[in-house]
Design a protein around this motif. Structure first.
Motif, mmCIF file in Angstrom:
data_model
loop_
_atom_site.group_PDB
_atom_site.id
_atom_site.type_symbol
_atom_site.label_atom_id
_atom_site.label_comp_id
_atom_site.label_asym_id
_atom_site.label_seq_id
_atom_site.Cartn_x
_atom_site.Cartn_y
_atom_site.Cartn_z
ATOM 1 N N CYS A 96 -21.190 -1.242 -2.590
ATOM 2 C CA CYS A 96 -21.995 -2.431 -2.467
ATOM 3 C C CYS A 96 -21.530 -3.686 -3.131
ATOM 4 C CB CYS A 96 -23.625 -2.049 -3.121
ATOM 5 S SG CYS A 96 -24.594 -3.315 -3.048
ATOM 6 N N TYR A 97 -20.822 -3.480 -4.246
ATOM 7 C CA TYR A 97 -20.359 -4.626 -4.860
ATOM 8 C C TYR A 97 -19.208 -5.071 -4.269
ATOM 9 C CZ TYR A 97 -24.025 -3.884 -8.640
ATOM 10 O OH TYR A 97 -24.785 -3.589 -9.434
ATOM 11 N N ASP A 98 -18.551 -4.296 -3.533
ATOM 12 C CA ASP A 98 -17.416 -4.641 -3.180
ATOM 13 C C ASP A 98 -17.299 -5.356 -1.505
ATOM 14 O OD1 ASP A 98 -15.791 -3.648 -5.093
ATOM 15 O OD2 ASP A 98 -15.715 -1.726 -4.165
ATOM 16 N N SER A 99 -18.611 -5.499 -1.237
ATOM 17 C CA SER A 99 -19.032 -5.907 0.146
ATOM 18 C C SER A 99 -18.711 -7.490 -0.079
ATOM 19 C CB SER A 99 -20.171 -5.662 0.722
ATOM 20 O OG SER A 99 -21.051 -6.288 0.108
ATOM 21 N N GLN A 100 -18.263 -8.310 1.073
ATOM 22 C CA GLN A 100 -18.051 -9.718 0.972
ATOM 23 C C GLN A 100 -19.486 -10.443 0.904
ATOM 24 O OE1 GLN A 100 -15.113 -11.234 0.827
ATOM 25 N NE2 GLN A 100 -16.434 -13.069 0.389
ATOM 26 N N SER A 101 -20.466 -9.787 1.641
ATOM 27 C CA SER A 101 -21.743 -10.266 1.450
ATOM 28 C C SER A 101 -22.142 -10.560 0.246
ATOM 29 C CB SER A 101 -22.905 -9.735 2.473
ATOM 30 O OG SER A 101 -22.910 -8.664 2.108
ATOM 31 N N MET A 102 -22.113 -9.441 -0.760
ATOM 32 C CA MET A 102 -22.579 -9.442 -2.232
ATOM 33 C C MET A 102 -21.869 -10.352 -2.970
ATOM 34 S SD MET A 102 -25.293 -7.708 -2.480
ATOM 35 C CE MET A 102 -25.136 -7.573 -4.263
ATOM 36 N N LYS A 103 -20.411 -10.283 -2.520
ATOM 37 C CA LYS A 103 -19.587 -11.377 -3.560
ATOM 38 C C LYS A 103 -19.995 -12.764 -3.367
ATOM 39 C CE LYS A 103 -15.660 -8.379 -3.526
ATOM 40 N NZ LYS A 103 -14.108 -8.334 -3.323
#
Length: 75
Positions: A1-8
């Motif tokens: 989850c934290y690695d997804s571009q949208s979360m970043k």
């Protein structure tokens, strides 16, 4: 989850907003335009909010709630 571009992107936007507001730590709150840094009690937040409402000449309606067959005012 934290690695997804949208979360970043979400985290980067939140971080940028914090920098814009000169927030350097948590928790930081704003009551109207007043900065409140650090943990505060519910009573202190109530005083701050009531003070801002009074300054803005805002009166909230008084209501009640019933819990365990007892009625309490909510203001």
């Amino acid at each position: 989850c934290y690695d997804s571009q949208s979360m970043k992107n979400i985290i980067a936007a939140d971080f940028a907003e914090g920098q814009k507001l000169d927030i350097t730590g948590t928790p930081t709150f704003f009551v109207d335009d007043k900065r409140v840094v650090g943990a505060r009690s519910l009573a202190e937040f109530q005083r701050l909010i009531d003070s801002e409402l009074t300054a803005a000449n805002v009166t909230l309606p008084t209501t009640t709630t019933t819990i365990a067959n007892s009625t309490y005012p909510i203001s």
